[in-house]
Design a protein around this motif. Structure first.
Motif, PDB file in Angstrom:
ATOM      1  N   PRO A  33       5.614  13.762 -11.460  1.00  9.40           N
ATOM      2  CA  PRO A  33       6.568  12.915 -10.748  1.00  9.40           C
ATOM      3  C   PRO A  33       6.530  13.074  -9.230  1.00  9.40           C
ATOM      4  N   ASP A  34       5.879  14.141  -8.759  1.00 11.08           N
ATOM      5  CA  ASP A  34       5.808  14.339  -7.312  1.00 11.08           C
ATOM      6  C   ASP A  34       4.456  13.945  -6.734  1.00 11.08           C
ATOM      7  N   ASP A  35       3.583  13.429  -7.596  1.00 13.26           N
ATOM      8  CA  ASP A  35       2.250  13.033  -7.130  1.00 13.26           C
ATOM      9  C   ASP A  35       2.273  11.633  -6.535  1.00 13.26           C
ATOM     10  N   ALA A  36       1.431  11.436  -5.511  1.00 17.18           N
ATOM     11  CA  ALA A  36       1.275  10.099  -4.927  1.00 17.18           C
ATOM     12  C   ALA A  36       0.879   9.126  -6.034  1.00 17.18           C
ATOM     13  N   ALA A  37       1.415   7.921  -5.950  1.00 19.97           N
ATOM     14  CA  ALA A  37       1.093   6.805  -6.857  1.00 19.97           C
ATOM     15  C   ALA A  37       1.752   6.913  -8.233  1.00 19.97           C
ATOM     16  N   SER A  38       2.547   7.962  -8.466  1.00 19.58           N
ATOM     17  CA  SER A  38       3.138   8.075  -9.811  1.00 19.58           C
ATOM     18  C   SER A  38       4.259   7.055 -10.032  1.00 19.58           C
ATOM     19  N   ALA A  39       4.901   6.570  -8.950  1.00 16.69           N
ATOM     20  CA  ALA A  39       5.918   5.516  -9.136  1.00 16.69           C
ATOM     21  C   ALA A  39       5.232   4.237  -9.611  1.00 16.69           C
TER      22      ALA A  39
ATOM     23  N   GLY B  49       0.835  -1.201   0.000  1.00 15.82           N
ATOM     24  CA  GLY B  49       0.000   0.000   0.000  1.00 15.82           C
ATOM     25  C   GLY B  49       0.867   1.248   0.000  1.00 15.82           C
ATOM     26  N   ALA B  50       1.907   1.236   0.837  1.00 13.70           N
ATOM     27  CA  ALA B  50       2.809   2.399   0.897  1.00 13.70           C
ATOM     28  C   ALA B  50       3.545   2.541  -0.434  1.00 13.70           C
ATOM     29  N   GLU B  51       3.977   1.395  -0.970  1.00  7.51           N
ATOM     30  CA  GLU B  51       4.710   1.410  -2.242  1.00  7.51           C
ATOM     31  C   GLU B  51       3.814   1.958  -3.356  1.00  7.51           C
ATOM     32  N   LEU B  52       2.544   1.589  -3.272  1.00 10.79           N
ATOM     33  CA  LEU B  52       1.564   2.036  -4.267  1.00 10.79           C
ATOM     34  C   LEU B  52       1.429   3.553  -4.277  1.00 10.79           C
ATOM     35  N   LEU B  53       1.633   4.150  -3.135  1.00 11.31           N
ATOM     36  CA  LEU B  53       1.412   5.602  -3.013  1.00 11.31           C
ATOM     37  C   LEU B  53       2.679   6.418  -3.248  1.00 11.31           C
ATOM     38  N   GLU B  54       3.811   5.758  -3.448  1.00  9.30           N
ATOM     39  CA  GLU B  54       5.068   6.510  -3.568  1.00  9.30           C
ATOM     40  C   GLU B  54       5.087   7.359  -4.855  1.00  9.30           C
ATOM     41  N   PRO B  55       5.565   8.598  -4.756  1.00  9.77           N
ATOM     42  CA  PRO B  55       5.729   9.399  -5.981  1.00  9.77           C
ATOM     43  C   PRO B  55       6.902   8.889  -6.817  1.00  9.77           C
ATOM     44  N   ALA B  56       6.892   9.193  -8.115  1.00  6.32           N
ATOM     45  CA  ALA B  56       7.939   8.680  -9.013  1.00  6.32           C
ATOM     46  C   ALA B  56       9.305   9.310  -8.732  1.00  6.32           C
ATOM     47  N   ALA B  57       9.332  10.606  -8.375  1.00  2.67           N
ATOM     48  CA  ALA B  57      10.631  11.286  -8.236  1.00  2.67           C
ATOM     49  C   ALA B  57      11.524  10.620  -7.183  1.00  2.67           C
ATOM     50  N   PRO B  58      11.038  10.409  -5.949  1.00  2.00           N
ATOM     51  CA  PRO B  58      11.909   9.730  -4.981  1.00  2.00           C
ATOM     52  C   PRO B  58      12.220   8.291  -5.369  1.00  2.00           C
ATOM     53  N   TRP B  59      11.259   7.638  -6.045  1.00  2.00           N
ATOM     54  CA  TRP B  59      11.497   6.239  -6.442  1.00  2.00           C
ATOM     55  C   TRP B  59      12.631   6.140  -7.472  1.00  2.00           C
ATOM     56  N   VAL B  60      12.583   6.962  -8.522  1.00  2.99           N
ATOM     57  CA  VAL B  60      13.655   6.850  -9.531  1.00  2.99           C
ATOM     58  C   VAL B  60      14.996   7.267  -8.929  1.00  2.99           C
ATOM     59  N   ASP B  61      14.967   8.254  -8.026  1.00  3.57           N
ATOM     60  CA  ASP B  61      16.219   8.701  -7.397  1.00  3.57           C
ATOM     61  C   ASP B  61      16.852   7.606  -6.558  1.00  3.57           C
ATOM     62  N   ARG B  62      16.006   6.898  -5.835  1.00  6.60           N
ATOM     63  CA  ARG B  62      16.473   5.833  -4.945  1.00  6.60           C
ATOM     64  C   ARG B  62      16.920   4.611  -5.737  1.00  6.60           C
ATOM     65  N   THR B  63      16.319   4.400  -6.898  1.00  8.22           N
ATOM     66  CA  THR B  63      16.493   3.125  -7.594  1.00  8.22           C
ATOM     67  C   THR B  63      17.571   3.157  -8.673  1.00  8.22           C
ATOM     68  N   PHE B  64      17.660   4.260  -9.398  1.00 11.19           N
ATOM     69  CA  PHE B  64      18.555   4.297 -10.565  1.00 11.19           C
ATOM     70  C   PHE B  64      19.679   5.303 -10.368  1.00 11.19           C
ATOM     71  N   GLU B  65      20.807   5.025 -11.038  1.00 11.70           N
ATOM     72  CA  GLU B  65      21.978   5.910 -10.966  1.00 11.70           C
ATOM     73  C   GLU B  65      21.909   6.999 -12.023  1.00 11.70           C
ATOM     74  N   SER B  66      21.603   6.564 -13.251  1.00  7.54           N
ATOM     75  CA  SER B  66      21.765   7.480 -14.379  1.00  7.54           C
ATOM     76  C   SER B  66      20.594   8.462 -14.495  1.00  7.54           C
ATOM     77  N   PRO B  67      20.910   9.745 -14.702  1.00  6.72           N
ATOM     78  CA  PRO B  67      19.829  10.721 -14.948  1.00  6.72           C
ATOM     79  C   PRO B  67      19.066  10.405 -16.234  1.00  6.72           C
ATOM     80  N   VAL B  68      19.712   9.658 -17.135  1.00  4.36           N
ATOM     81  CA  VAL B  68      19.029   9.303 -18.392  1.00  4.36           C
ATOM     82  C   VAL B  68      17.938   8.256 -18.111  1.00  4.36           C
ATOM     83  N   THR B  69      18.265   7.254 -17.305  1.00  7.10           N
ATOM     84  CA  THR B  69      17.250   6.244 -16.953  1.00  7.10           C
ATOM     85  C   THR B  69      16.066   6.918 -16.280  1.00  7.10           C
ATOM     86  N   LYS B  70      16.365   7.842 -15.382  1.00  7.86           N
ATOM     87  CA  LYS B  70      15.271   8.522 -14.656  1.00  7.86           C
ATOM     88  C   LYS B  70      14.377   9.280 -15.645  1.00  7.86           C
ATOM     89  N   ALA B  71      15.025   9.974 -16.585  1.00  9.40           N
ATOM     90  CA  ALA B  71      14.255  10.773 -17.557  1.00  9.40           C
ATOM     91  C   ALA B  71      13.563   9.886 -18.592  1.00  9.40           C
TER      92      ALA B  71
END
Ligand code: FAD
Length: 522
Positions: A205-211, A170-192
């Motif tokens: 990317p800052d909205d709940a559930a966007s990850a 449930g918490a994972e479902l609500l995570e925004p994309a921006a913190p998720w991509v930052d935590r998960t990937f190294e390359s700024p290209v992968t994030k973009a």
């Protein structure tokens, strides 16, 4: 004049046509009433814009439909009626300040791509973790929460994940994309490469559930590609209308529904602006906005007060814009390989993505927009003359009402004038010229659609919101369309609410039409 049908459907978008076709296949006689002169709603294929070109004025990409249950149910009929889907190995790519990348349907190419970006282990971990729970993720988006099957789905999730796992999910479902991509990937290209996909579900990317949405879309397109119908979305619309006609049903265009007539607590008929009444023996399905349904089509006396209050507070999201460029030769991308990618996101970085969404939410024109560049002719060469090119450009970070310009260049004091629209389109095209070298020399036709144009083409796109309602989590899933969590039920007997304003939201999946048809048929 009166007409009697088993079901009367208001609106002829994909949800209406899917529902109509499914009911027709089971022998129902269905009337579809459409206020425009053509059927299809946000599927608006035009061949008269630039001679020799087939342009999708609005929606273009059909992965949601091809990957969804409505297609599974209707595929053999659609094939019989000539609908042919074309696909690509290169569904999406990105060009950003830090570099470029292509996401493929070919696992070995993705291995090389994410390996080069230094994100192979992270990508594989995301895909295998998500893959293990894909049935739950896709199930969540396609479940009718108000049927016994939802309880079965909940039980399945409980058994698979356990209490703690369910809470963590449930918490994972609500995570925004921006913190998720930052935590998960190294390359700024992968994030973009990944994060802009949340825009396609109306999120930022800052909205709940966007990850969660980003993961679902990344998995879906890396497995299923980016299918489009040969010859344009109109082929799907025509085939669905034929299925309705084959069972004795009718599509009536230039027929605006103005009143749903209710007697004894049940919706019985629909009256059009020209005074024609369509009687429904079994059901009326309305693919309209909540305000249109509860505050205009129904007499207030028939609407439970909590429904009209909830409908009044239904919000619309950011607006969209479309720019269509007909070219006398294919676009020359400065980045190799991009010419064959279905949908390229051009942006600076995660930072510009966040900035632009925030700007649009606050009423400002972004200075560094995220440009969605679709290349339908790369998949379906019939869309453009031999040797020519066609760009379908989409902007999703557009304010519905303008309060300013982040770049301080465009005078917005008169609101969304055609001059503001065209000057903003010029900004976008100027930015694109850095990546496509032959825009100046080979564009032979341009069509720009701003928020007002979108709303004029389809009245459900209020203020130019392409998704017929803000998709942030308080208006999504259980709470779409109304915070009453009533699903597709309306509080009026035999009357069902479908369309992008309802669960499971916007997109070409036909999901709400499918779910309501299932309810009526099961
Ligand atoms: C510019 C744009 C690009 C998009 N691109 C994509 C894409 O590539 N892929 C994707 O999956 N999704 C895309 N979407 C989203 C998707 O197209 C829509 O969410 C979806 O098509 C909406 O379908 P719908 O069934 O809700 O009805 P709509 O397509 O919104 O149609 C509703 C119809 O109802 C009619 N209507 C309304 N009120 C009445 C009335 N009172 N009487 C009679 N008729 C009425 C309207 O005229 C309209 O024709 C895009 C949307 C837009 C706007």
């Amino acid at each position: 004049m009166t007409n009697e049908f088993d079901a009367v459907v208001i609106g002829s978008g994909i949800n209406s046509l899917v529902a109509g076709a499914m009911l027709s296949k089971r022998g129902w006689r269905v009337a579809v009433l459409e206020r425009n002169e053509r059927a299809g709603g946000a599927i608006a294929t035009r061949t008269d814009l630039f001679p020799g070109y087939t342009v999708e004025l609005l929606s273009s990409w059909h992965p949601l439909f091809v990957g969804g249950p409505a297609y599974a149910e209707l595929a053999s009929d659609l094939t019989r009626l000539g609908v042919e889907y074309l696909n690509t190995e290169d569904p999406t790519g990105v060009i950003c300040a830090a570099g470029s990348a292509i996401l493929s349907t070919d696992i070995s190419r993705n291995t090389a791509q994410f390996g080069a970006l230094g994100d192979l282990a992270a990508w594989n971990a995301v895909m295998s973790d998500f893959g293990g729970r894909a049935d739950l993720a896709f199930g969540l988006l396609g479940t009718d929460f108000w049927r016994a099957s939802a309880a079965k789905f909940g039980w399945k999730a409980w058994r698979k994940l356990g209490k703690r796992g369910l809470l963590a999910s449930g918490a994972e479902l609500l995570e925004p994309a921006a913190p998720w991509v930052d935590r998960t990937f190294e390359s700024p290209v992968t994030k973009a490469l990944l994060a802009p996909w949340a825009l396609h579900n109306g999120l930022g990317p800052d909205d709940a559930a966007s990850a969660f949405i980003t993961k679902v879309i990344a998995a879906a397109i890396s497995m299923g590609g980016m299918p489009i119908p040969l010859g344009g979305g109109v082929k799907l619309v025509e085939a669905l209308c034929t299925l309705i006609a084959e069972a004795g049903g009718e599509l009536v265009t230039n027929a605006e529904a103005v009143r749903i007539e209710v007697t004894g607590g049940k919706a019985r008929s629909v009256r059009t602006a020209s005074g024609v009444v369509y009687h429904a023996r079994k059901a009326i399905l309305a693919s309209v906005t909540p305000q249109a349904l509860y505050l205009h089509l129904l007499d207030r006396i028939n609407v439970p007060s909590q429904f009209s209050a909830a409908a009044s507070s239904f919000r619309y999201g950011r607006a969209g814009m479309q720019i269509h460029l007909a070219m006398s030769e294919p676009p020359k991308w400065t980045t190799p390989g991009m010419g064959k990618v279905a949908l390229v996101h051009v942006l600076d970085s995660m930072d510009s993505l966040s900035e632009s969404v925030n700007a649009a939410n606050r009423g400002f024109l972004p200075r560094r927009p995220t440009i969605v560049v679709g290349q339908p002719a790369a998949i379906d060469p019939s869309r453009a003359p031999v040797g020519a090119g066609l760009l379908w450009i989409q902007l999703q970070e557009v304010p519905r009402e303008i309060r300013g310009d982040l770049a301080g260049e465009i005078d917005h004091t008169g609101g969304w004038t055609t001059d503001v629209r065209d000057r903003y389109a010029d900004r976008v095209i100027e930015q694109l010229k850095q990546h496509i070298s032959n825009i100046d020399s080979h564009v032979i036709g341009t069509k720009v659609l701003g928020p007002a144009d979108l709303a004029e083409l389809d009245v459900n796109l209020v203020g130019g919101d392409p998704y017929a309602g803000d998709c942030r989590v308080d208006q999504y899933a259980l709470w779409r369309p109304l915070n009453l969590a009533n699903g597709h039920k309306t509080g009026v007997g035999s009357l069902w609410h479908i369309g992008a304003s309802t669960h499971p939201g916007p997109g070409l999946g036909g999901g709400s039409g499918y779910l309501v048809a299932k309810r009526l048929l099961d």
